[in-house]
Design an enzyme around this catalytic site. Sequence first.
Site, mmCIF file in Angstrom:
data_model
loop_
_atom_site.group_PDB
_atom_site.id
_atom_site.type_symbol
_atom_site.label_atom_id
_atom_site.label_comp_id
_atom_site.label_asym_id
_atom_site.label_seq_id
_atom_site.Cartn_x
_atom_site.Cartn_y
_atom_site.Cartn_z
ATOM 1 N N LYS A 71 0.860 -1.190 0.000
ATOM 2 C CA LYS A 71 0.000 0.000 0.000
ATOM 3 C C LYS A 71 0.892 1.234 0.000
ATOM 4 O O LYS A 71 1.885 1.290 0.740
ATOM 5 C CB LYS A 71 -0.893 -0.029 1.245
ATOM 6 C CG LYS A 71 -1.942 1.063 1.312
ATOM 7 C CD LYS A 71 -2.850 0.867 2.526
ATOM 8 C CE LYS A 71 -3.961 1.896 2.612
ATOM 9 N NZ LYS A 71 -4.852 1.667 3.765
ATOM 10 N N SER A 146 -9.789 1.459 2.886
ATOM 11 C CA SER A 146 -8.963 2.231 1.984
ATOM 12 C C SER A 146 -7.872 1.421 1.282
ATOM 13 O O SER A 146 -7.263 1.923 0.334
ATOM 14 C CB SER A 146 -8.288 3.362 2.765
ATOM 15 O OG SER A 146 -7.417 2.832 3.747
ATOM 16 N N SER A 170 -9.801 -0.797 7.220
ATOM 17 C CA SER A 170 -9.346 -0.700 5.830
ATOM 18 C C SER A 170 -8.717 -1.931 5.204
ATOM 19 O O SER A 170 -8.431 -1.923 4.013
ATOM 20 C CB SER A 170 -8.361 0.452 5.694
ATOM 21 O OG SER A 170 -9.076 1.633 5.527
HETATM 22 N N1 GLN Z 1 -13.175 3.752 6.322
HETATM 23 C C1 GLN Z 1 -12.435 4.222 7.449
HETATM 24 C C2 GLN Z 1 -12.077 5.674 7.284
HETATM 25 O O1 GLN Z 1 -12.324 6.211 6.237
HETATM 26 C C3 GLN Z 1 -11.259 3.363 7.716
HETATM 27 C C4 GLN Z 1 -10.020 3.792 7.091
HETATM 28 C C5 GLN Z 1 -8.848 2.996 7.499
HETATM 29 O O2 GLN Z 1 -8.961 1.971 8.190
HETATM 30 N N2 GLN Z 1 -7.692 3.446 7.091
HETATM 31 O O3 GLN Z 1 -11.578 6.296 8.170
#
Ligand code: GLN
Length: 482
Positions: A71, A146, A170
């Site tokens: 990532k 994400s 995420s």
């Molecule tokens: N969907 C969550 C957010 O937008 C989780 C993001 C994450 O775990 N990096 O904050």
Amino acid sequence: MKDLAFATITQLQTALENKEISAQELLKYYCERFAQYDTKLGSALEIFDLESIMAMSASKGFLYAIPGLIKDNISQKDRALTCASKILEGYVATYDATAIERLKNAGAFLVGRANLDEFAMGSSTETSAFQKTANPWDLSRVPGGSSGGSIAAVAAGLVPWALGSETGGSVRQPAALCGIVGLKPTYGLISRNGLVAYASSLDQIGIATRSVRDNAMILSVIAGHDTKDSSSLYVDKKDYTTLLDGKLKEGLKIGVLENALHAQGVDPEVREAIEKAIVEYEKMGAIITRIKMPIMEYAAAVYFVLSRAEAASNLARFDGVRYGLRDKNEKTLASMYTGTRHDGFGQEVKARIIMGNYVLSFGHAAEFYNNAKKVQRMMYHEYAQTFKDVDMIISPVTPAPAFKFGAFDENKLQMDLQDYFTCSVNIAGIPAISVPCGFTKNNLPIGFQLIGPHLSEAHLYQAAYAYEQITPWHTMHPEAFK
Ligand code: GLN
């Protein structure tokens, strides 16, 4: 070797050992798959050239020549690091994240940088400043986020493993939406050194693979204490595959989180697939109890406040002075700051910075931030209390299968509810693993998660592996990528 695309790490290791394929051929094979398929998938922001990939890894080691995707919020020395944001344009990482260093020392081939929601903020990978990533099972749908790039690449057989990051779900959420295995480890188990901070008290690197054993193998390489991360736990390195014998722990107690599984808005197909998985666990000898954790109702709200507050502080460093983009047209320092941040950050990131500064501001911090911290303690305790009665908890990962691009454009709050079942785990700092458990009638993957107490990774893997051995889901792959 047949079916190389969807081979497990162990199968690849055997093929290498038996000289059925060389390290170079294997790498070439996967890089060509990216070239062939990633135009429609959009999982990678960059695939590196073969020579440099090989040159950067040790020539021997446990993961020798096993390709993985990283990532693009995890630092890889001498590679661009963008967090899928324009504000980091031109920035090249000056050091390896500890996890990356360990992977390279183990000989793994790090083939590229995976797409993500900008600064890991999102649930669909749509907030990337550069490109969209599709769900390999249905290209008109999102892979989740994400870590959507990392997860989509693994699900499509472009690499056997990938690293993502978790702040609120995420890795688990996209893993569930793409039908693969995703681990969110205990806070402090994997070093955060070199992981670009979103909300530091919640962030952890997570692991995406198609099988449970592969996941445990990667964790065995990257977990363990690191002096470069002050929040790193004093945990020795260990082999996380030792309990993978296909059996459950004698008398394993699993609590079914009723107020999640039967919450309003959970898709009946999701519920049904998870109820079936519970029956499988019962058949294997698990003792199933139905539990309720009322505090879950507040998880998304607490997460919203804490993550925005920390994001606002962490992202203050992107000011045009030290990294990436700089607005050169402005005449004063202050206007250079604002100009750079105006041009560099996308909508979602800006909204979160504003929200974060608001909840931390004088007069509001007591109401929002301090209260959220209090509920965080309560959540931590409620989990601890629950784990006195059960060994682990089973719950949905997401209320529904993968959604279409743009589905939440008009309703961002609805998008935030993607975190509803996942973020309490990050808030409590405990581990959880997302496991595939079926498909909807429209052939979209469904997953459940197993949540355990601190440092129960080996036990979560054991239970996930036992289920995997008696079900076919991990052997099913998206038609368009076969
Ligand atoms: N969907 C969550 C957010 O937008 C989780 C993001 C994450 O775990 N990096 O904050």
